[in-house]
Design an enzyme around this catalytic site. Structure first.
Site, PDB file in Angstrom:
ATOM      1  N   PHE A 139       0.847  -1.182   0.000  1.00 20.00           N
ATOM      2  CA  PHE A 139       0.000   0.000   0.000  1.00 20.00           C
ATOM      3  C   PHE A 139       0.896   1.249   0.000  1.00 20.00           C
ATOM      4  CE2 PHE A 139      -2.890   3.061   2.082  1.00 20.00           C
ATOM      5  CZ  PHE A 139      -4.025   2.886   1.315  1.00 20.00           C
ATOM      6  N   ASP A 210       1.534  -5.302   8.474  1.00 15.94           N
ATOM      7  CA  ASP A 210       0.402  -4.386   8.386  1.00 15.94           C
ATOM      8  C   ASP A 210      -0.865  -5.247   8.278  1.00 15.94           C
ATOM      9  OD1 ASP A 210      -1.609  -2.608   7.605  1.00 15.94           O
ATOM     10  OD2 ASP A 210      -0.190  -1.298   6.565  1.00 15.94           O
ATOM     11  N   TYR A 235     -10.793   1.505  10.988  1.00 12.72           N
ATOM     12  CA  TYR A 235     -12.039   1.844  10.262  1.00 12.72           C
ATOM     13  C   TYR A 235     -12.413   0.878   9.150  1.00 12.72           C
ATOM     14  CZ  TYR A 235      -8.519   4.092   7.251  1.00 12.72           C
ATOM     15  OH  TYR A 235      -7.416   4.348   6.485  1.00 12.72           O
ATOM     16  N   LYS A 236     -11.628  -0.172   8.956  1.00 12.08           N
ATOM     17  CA  LYS A 236     -11.959  -1.132   7.897  1.00 12.08           C
ATOM     18  C   LYS A 236     -12.815  -2.244   8.512  1.00 12.08           C
ATOM     19  CE  LYS A 236      -8.123   0.314   5.068  1.00 12.08           C
ATOM     20  NZ  LYS A 236      -6.697   0.180   4.739  1.00 12.08           N
ATOM     21  N   ARG A 380     -12.756  -4.205  -7.019  1.00 10.28           N
ATOM     22  CA  ARG A 380     -12.475  -4.866  -5.742  1.00 10.28           C
ATOM     23  C   ARG A 380     -13.743  -4.951  -4.904  1.00 10.28           C
ATOM     24  NH1 ARG A 380      -8.594  -2.231  -1.159  1.00 10.28           N
ATOM     25  NH2 ARG A 380     -10.447  -0.984  -0.801  1.00 10.28           N
TER      26      ARG A 380
HETATM   27  C1  PLP Z   1      -5.981   1.277   4.528  1.00 13.25           C
HETATM   28  C2  PLP Z   1      -4.535   1.044   4.694  1.00 13.25           C
HETATM   29  C3  PLP Z   1      -3.753   1.951   5.412  1.00 13.25           C
HETATM   30  C4  PLP Z   1      -4.388   3.198   5.924  1.00 13.25           C
HETATM   31  O1  PLP Z   1      -3.530   4.096   6.502  1.00 13.25           O
HETATM   32  P1  PLP Z   1      -4.133   5.388   7.187  1.00 13.25           P
HETATM   33  O2  PLP Z   1      -2.980   5.995   7.838  1.00 13.25           O
HETATM   34  O3  PLP Z   1      -5.234   4.956   8.096  1.00 13.25           O
HETATM   35  O4  PLP Z   1      -4.713   6.252   6.106  1.00 13.25           O
HETATM   36  C5  PLP Z   1      -2.417   1.639   5.622  1.00 13.25           C
HETATM   37  N1  PLP Z   1      -1.881   0.493   5.123  1.00 13.25           N
HETATM   38  C6  PLP Z   1      -2.617  -0.373   4.404  1.00 13.25           C
HETATM   39  C7  PLP Z   1      -2.004  -1.626   3.891  1.00 13.25           C
HETATM   40  C8  PLP Z   1      -3.961  -0.121   4.161  1.00 13.25           C
HETATM   41  O5  PLP Z   1      -4.691  -0.978   3.446  1.00 13.25           O
END
Ligand code: PLP
Length: 409
Positions: A139, A210, A235-236, A380
């Site tokens: 990501f 992560d 939040y996911k 997705r």
């Molecule tokens: C959604 C996501 C994030 C989100 O990071 P934020 O700091 O909350 O915006 C980070 N890493 C991965 C792999 C994600 O899917």
């Protein structure tokens, strides 16, 4: 608990039957979901747990409005003082990720937690090593945070980005830390955390995982995997609400690692107002500033949804839902599955490549099937077993096939 195996395209009646027998069926009523929407984006923003609005009302009117500053310490006995909120949330997260509450620091975004975790990991890494190994398709924020940190360190490290399938071949003795995301946000491919961590350790490499697309989607066991550090998102799949606090995991054996963002709320006694930083005794030392009470309260209540959830049932349903979706959509000439068929290598999402993916998703959302588009050509769909039914999957698959057909016509 058996996972229904669906090789042929299941009929709607079969799926309604699976819904009727679903041990998690009652969970859907614990969420607020709009009429006419099939929500396949809980991997991006989890749905609203029905108990959250009342909790926030109470926090706003009683705890903030009436009790004001007293709320930081009030009702500590019943565990309702604001100061302890991060610890209470940590205690609810602990069983979902296979950690002790004392190993979890709750607060800040996932990105900020990555910075904290990576600096700590590099501090305990084997001396003299100069490579941070990561997945080339990680990501973006994970890659950017590593780049930013390395800039701060005058480019001391090499950020080595390799395809996920080649990670294990790149676990060499020049690598200080491996920083990877367990489930790829585009393809939904899941890495073998236990095996990769063991391979990394055999070469003296520390690991940072992560869990953005893992925690709350299936059982995670950081302790069993002997993971060193981890971060995740509130939040996911955890349904904490937009911008909910993220979290950091530090294995207790690494607690002495560097706290780069040493703020007063990570101090052993914040209100002592000492001139020098003395870290709190456990992972709470990674908290930087004042806890975000409103968003922490929402996350705290949201996590109660998991209290009676058997994570093995959750995983079984997730696999059954994704199997069903794959089976129903299979055969369309324009949709190329990019998510592994192998259960062990699958997260809780299904992704397809489509030549007009952006337009296809726009049309799906218009029909009330909400998933998302990811560049360059990915459709997705996230499957949150707590509130997605087998019948939802059927209707969503029909919509996907219809839209793909329309775009060919
Ligand atoms: C959604 C996501 C994030 C989100 O990071 P934020 O700091 O909350 O915006 C980070 N890493 C991965 C792999 C994600 O899917």
């Amino acid at each position: 608990m058996t996972t229904p195996v669906l090789s042929a395209k299941p009929a709607l009646s079969t799926l309604l039957d699976l819904d009727a027998r679903d041990p998690l069926q009652h969970k859907k009523a614990q969420f607020v979901l709009p009429e006419g929407v099939i929500y396949l984006d809980g991997n991006s923003l989890g749905a609203l747990p029905a108990t959250v609005p009342a909790r926030l009302e109470r926090v706003i009117h009683q705890e903030w409005g009436d009790a004001l500053i007293r709320s930081w310490t009030a009702h500590a006995q019943e565990g309702r003082d604001w100061m302890a909120l991060p610890d209470r949330v940590a205690a609810k997260l602990a069983p979902l990720i296979g950690a002790e509450a004392s190993e979890i620091s709750v607060g800040d975004s996932t990105s900020v937690n990555l910075f904290k975790a990576l600096t700590a990991a590099l501090d305990v890494a084997s001396p003299g090593r100069r490579v941070i190994l990561t997945d080339a398709d990680n990501f973006p924020t994970d890659l950017y945070v590593a780049q930013g940190l390395n800039g701060l360190l005058d480019g001391r490290y090499e950020l080595r980005r390799v395809p996920a399938a080649e990670l294990s071949a790149h676990l060499t003795t020049d690598v200080a830390a491996m920083m990877v995301t367990e489930v790829d946000y585009r393809t939904g491919e899941r890495l073998d955390m236990a095996s990769l961590t063991a391979q990394a350790h055999a070469q003296g490499i520390v690991t940072i995982w992560d869990l953005a697309h893992s925690a709350g989607a299936f059982e995670v066991d950081l302790t069993a995997a002997r993971a060193d550090f981890a971060v995740g998102c509130g939040y996911k799949y955890l349904n904490g609400g937009p911008g909910a606090p993220g979290y950091l995991f530090v294995a207790s054996r690494h607690l002495q690692a560097r706290v780069a963002l040493s703020g007063w709320m990570g101090h052993a006694d914040p209100f002592e107002m000492a001139r020098d930083y003395t870290p709190a005794k456990d992972a709470r030392r990674f908290i930087v500033g004042t806890p975000t009470v409103l968003s922490l309260s929402a996350l705290d209540t949201a996590l109660d949804v998991f209290a009676d959830v058997d994570l093995k049932q959750l995983r079984a349903k997730s696999l059954a839902l994704t199997d069903t979706f794959m089976a129903l959509v299979a055969g369309d000439p324009d949709l190329t599955l990019v998510t592994p068929l192998d259960h062990a290598r699958r997260g809780s999402q299904v992704s397809f490549r489509h030549p007009q993916a952006r337009e296809a998703m726009r049309r799906l959302v218009e029909r009330g099937v909400i998933g998302d588009f990811r560049t360059p050509d990915i459709l997705r769909f996230g499957f949150t077993p707590l509130y997605v039914s087998y019948a939802d999957v059927y209707r969503a698959a029909q919509a996907v096939l219809d839209v793909a057909g329309e775009l060919r016509a």
